[in-house]
Design an enzyme around this catalytic site. Structure first.
Site, PDB file in Angstrom:
ATOM      1  N   ARG A 160       0.824  -1.231   0.000  1.00 29.77           N
ATOM      2  CA  ARG A 160       0.000   0.000   0.000  1.00 29.77           C
ATOM      3  C   ARG A 160       0.852   1.272   0.000  1.00 29.77           C
ATOM      4  NH1 ARG A 160      -2.764  -3.834  -0.695  1.00 29.77           N
ATOM      5  NH2 ARG A 160      -4.610  -4.443   0.475  1.00 29.77           N
ATOM      6  N   SER A 237     -12.067   1.668   3.164  1.00 31.07           N
ATOM      7  CA  SER A 237     -11.491   1.367   4.479  1.00 31.07           C
ATOM      8  C   SER A 237     -10.990   2.665   5.105  1.00 31.07           C
ATOM      9  CB  SER A 237     -10.305   0.418   4.344  1.00 31.07           C
ATOM     10  OG  SER A 237     -10.717  -0.754   3.700  1.00 31.07           O
ATOM     11  N   GLU A 338      -6.590   5.826   6.765  1.00 29.98           N
ATOM     12  CA  GLU A 338      -6.163   5.625   5.377  1.00 29.98           C
ATOM     13  C   GLU A 338      -6.471   6.811   4.440  1.00 29.98           C
ATOM     14  OE1 GLU A 338      -6.120   1.688   3.622  1.00 29.98           O
ATOM     15  OE2 GLU A 338      -7.340   2.470   2.001  1.00 29.98           O
TER      16      GLU A 338
END
Ligand code: NAP
Length: 344
Positions: A160, A237, A338
């Site tokens: 990520r 998320s 996030e």
């Protein structure tokens, strides 16, 4: 290039929250990207690059700078190379690839947002990540004021992560991504949710069938953008799944055993252990459907914070803060948010 003023950002984000951008420009060509960057630089104005708006939380007071909406379009398929402009919808590219029998991104179906965002956070899901498919990334370098191309190995991809959201955060505006796919390749079927979906199948599903299954699973979790679905008013998320040191994982295992609940853990980069954030949140007392003012937790996925109506960014952050404090108190793990925070 037309610079607009005081443009509402909320409708351009999936959370539907936030104030106005002092200035706003939609760039439909590389020339306009360069022009917009020059405009901001000459005035000393901060710049925020907006793609699909699926991973951002905009402050209630808005953004006192130039919001640059990347709207470059165009997808070309040359053999097993898919070349897409940054403003294209990512899921359209997945559809195009799977329909052409090209493997490599089928598990990344249904992810909201645009092509330009995919290399930035090295988008991944269900055992695949774009880093495995990306051949090169073209971008405008705001420092050198020129267009540059990065080969895969130069992108600094990790879980990520990439150079675009770490060491070079804010420096580059992605304009195009080339994905090298595998003609006739087998679909990736490693995650339990997906395997369960196909458990009764006698044959290996096609790439398009796997992509469709992923969309279905995402929809069942409120993670597919569907008009009128209240659980979709989220930024996906809201917390990253934490990777922790083995001793921390051991502590979590102990707490789980004392409470008589099972916990899934997975090996992560650097000898760390990945623990599902959704599990930590639930065990800290927050269930699906939890509500705090107009903010809440999706009724289908604990990891998605949703706007239940007219939620403010402050309300979302208050809920996030409450969740983080509870998880930290119970497990000693600090969850990391996030979405990109804009205007705070
Ligand atoms: P999930 O599938 O319930 O997985 C929860 C956690 O367990 C994630 O950390 C996942 O790792 C891990 N996990 C599950 N099965 C695994 C396996 N077989 N091997 C290794 N790790 C495993 O998660 P979800 O929230 O419903 O999301 C579904 C997928 O979409 C996940 O892969 C998630 O990462 C992805 N997603 C990605 C983004 C993004 O790129 N920003 C945003 C939202 C969701 P991984 O996270 O490494 O898969």
């Amino acid at each position: 290039m037309k610079i607009l003023e005081n443009i509402a950002l909320a409708p351009l984000t999936t959370l539907g929250i936030g104030g106005r951008a002092r200035w706003f420009v939609e760039a439909a060509s590389e020339a306009e990207i360069a022009e917009a960057c020059a405009w901001a630089r000459e005035r000393g104005v901060p710049l925020f690059v907006l793609g699909g708006g699926s991973n951002v939380l905009v402050a209630d007071k808005g953004f006192d700078g130039l919001a640059l909406h990347v709207a470059l379009q165009g997808v070309e398929l040359e053999g097993d190379l898919l070349c897409a402009a940054a403003g294209c919808l990512w899921d359209d590219c997945v559809l195009r690839a799977t329909e052409a029998g090209l493997a490599g991104v089928e598990c990344l179906a249904g992810i909201p947002g645009t092509v330009g965002g995919t290399p930035v956070q090295n988008v991944g899901a269900y055992g695949q990540e774009v880093a495995s498919a990306i051949e090169s990334v073209r971008a405008f370098d705001r420092v050198a004021q020129e267009f540059v191309a990065f080969a895969n190995a130069e992108c600094g991809f990790a879980y990520r992560r990439s150079r675009f959201n770490t060491t070079d955060r804010g420096r580059y505006v992605v304009t195009r991504v080339d994905y090298r796919l595998l003609r006739g390749g087998e679909p990736t079927l490693v995650y339990a949710d997906l395997k369960a979906h196909f458990s009764e199948w006698k044959k290996t599903p096609s790439l398009a069938e796997v992509a469709e299954a992923v969309r279905g699973i995402r929809q069942s979790k409120g993670m597919l953008l569907v008009e009128g679905d209240a659980d979709c008013r989220s930024a996906g998320s809201f917390f990253k799944n934490p990777s922790v040191a083995p001793d921390v994982a051991e502590r979590v295992r102990r707490i789980a055993a004392e409470s008589g609940v099972a916990v899934r853990m997975f090996p992560a980069e650097g000898g760390l252990v990945k623990i599902p954030a959704a599990w930590l949140i639930e065990q800290a007392g927050f269930k699906k459907g939890y509500t705090l003012g107009a903010a809440g937790i999706s009724s289908r996925h604990t990891l998605a914070l949703v706007n239940r109506g007219r939620a403010t960014a402050e309300e979302i952050l208050a809920l996030a803060g409450k969740i983080r404090a509870a998880v930290e108190q119970r497990f000693g793990i600090r969850l990391v948010m996030e979405p990109e925070m804009v205007g705070f």
